[in-house]
Design a protein around this motif. Structure first.
Motif, mmCIF file in Angstrom:
data_model
loop_
_atom_site.group_PDB
_atom_site.id
_atom_site.type_symbol
_atom_site.label_atom_id
_atom_site.label_comp_id
_atom_site.label_asym_id
_atom_site.label_seq_id
_atom_site.Cartn_x
_atom_site.Cartn_y
_atom_site.Cartn_z
ATOM 1 N N THR A 277 0.809 -1.223 0.000
ATOM 2 C CA THR A 277 0.000 0.000 0.000
ATOM 3 C C THR A 277 0.842 1.272 0.000
ATOM 4 O O THR A 277 0.400 2.308 -0.480
ATOM 5 C CB THR A 277 -0.965 0.036 1.205
ATOM 6 N N ASP A 278 2.061 1.194 0.509
ATOM 7 C CA ASP A 278 2.953 2.359 0.553
ATOM 8 C C ASP A 278 4.405 1.856 0.532
ATOM 9 O O ASP A 278 5.099 1.879 1.544
ATOM 10 C CB ASP A 278 2.681 3.188 1.804
ATOM 11 N N PRO A 279 4.871 1.394 -0.626
ATOM 12 C CA PRO A 279 6.140 0.671 -0.687
ATOM 13 C C PRO A 279 7.408 1.519 -0.744
ATOM 14 O O PRO A 279 8.504 0.960 -0.687
ATOM 15 C CB PRO A 279 5.998 -0.138 -1.977
ATOM 16 N N ILE A 280 7.314 2.831 -0.847
ATOM 17 C CA ILE A 280 8.494 3.662 -1.114
ATOM 18 C C ILE A 280 9.618 3.430 -0.105
ATOM 19 O O ILE A 280 10.771 3.216 -0.484
ATOM 20 C CB ILE A 280 8.123 5.164 -1.180
ATOM 21 N N GLU A 281 9.326 3.472 1.179
ATOM 22 C CA GLU A 281 10.379 3.280 2.194
ATOM 23 C C GLU A 281 10.992 1.888 2.102
ATOM 24 O O GLU A 281 12.210 1.735 2.233
ATOM 25 C CB GLU A 281 9.839 3.537 3.596
ATOM 26 N N ASP A 282 10.159 0.884 1.877
ATOM 27 C CA ASP A 282 10.679 -0.484 1.783
ATOM 28 C C ASP A 282 11.507 -0.688 0.522
ATOM 29 O O ASP A 282 12.526 -1.382 0.543
ATOM 30 C CB ASP A 282 9.534 -1.493 1.880
ATOM 31 N N ILE A 283 11.095 -0.068 -0.573
ATOM 32 C CA ILE A 283 11.907 -0.118 -1.794
ATOM 33 C C ILE A 283 13.247 0.561 -1.524
ATOM 34 O O ILE A 283 14.305 0.043 -1.873
ATOM 35 C CB ILE A 283 11.177 0.543 -2.981
ATOM 36 N N GLY A 284 13.197 1.711 -0.885
ATOM 37 C CA GLY A 284 14.428 2.427 -0.544
ATOM 38 C C GLY A 284 15.357 1.599 0.333
ATOM 39 O O GLY A 284 16.573 1.580 0.117
ATOM 40 N N LYS A 285 14.792 0.898 1.316
ATOM 41 C CA LYS A 285 15.611 0.024 2.170
ATOM 42 C C LYS A 285 16.293 -1.056 1.341
ATOM 43 O O LYS A 285 17.462 -1.380 1.561
ATOM 44 C CB LYS A 285 14.749 -0.628 3.259
ATOM 45 N N GLU A 286 15.555 -1.614 0.379
ATOM 46 C CA GLU A 286 16.131 -2.641 -0.496
ATOM 47 C C GLU A 286 17.227 -2.050 -1.384
ATOM 48 O O GLU A 286 18.258 -2.694 -1.617
ATOM 49 C CB GLU A 286 15.042 -3.308 -1.341
ATOM 50 N N PHE A 287 17.019 -0.831 -1.873
ATOM 51 C CA PHE A 287 18.063 -0.164 -2.662
ATOM 52 C C PHE A 287 19.329 0.018 -1.819
ATOM 53 O O PHE A 287 20.446 -0.216 -2.292
ATOM 54 C CB PHE A 287 17.594 1.208 -3.151
#
Length: 128
Positions: free
Chosen positions: A72-82
């Protein structure tokens, strides 16, 4: 649907593997050096091993993992993966994400905005 998604990711990775040896080469240069590429090759500007993928696959997987962690709000989790990927000291990091990493201070939107203004674009940009 999950099988289609997995297939898409695998197909993306295989296509990336097929292209790493020719990354940043013109069609003429590819034809001169390889003719028609019909198999996975090693080499390229970053010295990839046969079967190794580029930052494109790593970042695609990071996006998928971020979405799976928080759809629902993946930006922070995508950033953590980056950031996890960056910590592996990859062979290549594109200029757009490298610039975004320099601008990142706990706000991915602000970092992306600063990158957009710095590079005068929001998409990928080759270093060559």
């Amino acid at each position: 649907m999950l099988d289609k998604m997995k297939g898409g990711l695998i197909g993306f990775a295989v296509g990336d593997e097929m292209g790493v040896a020719t990354e940043f080469m013109s069609p003429e240069e590819i034809k001169e050096q390889y003719g028609v590429v019909k198999e996975i090759l090693s080499g390229g500007v970053f010295g990839f091993e046969c079967g190794e993928t580029s930052d494109d696959t790593a970042m695609t997987i990071a996006v998928a993992k971020g979405i799976l962690a928080n759809s629902t709000d993946p930006i922070e989790d995508i950033g953590k993966e980056f950031l996890k990927w960056k910590a592996t000291n990859p062979k290549d990091i594109g200029i757009t994400i490298a610039t975004t990493f320099r601008h990142y201070h706990r706000d991915w939107f602000k970092a992306a905005e600063l990158t957009h203004h710095r590079l005068e674009q929001s998409g990928g940009k080759a270093l060559s």
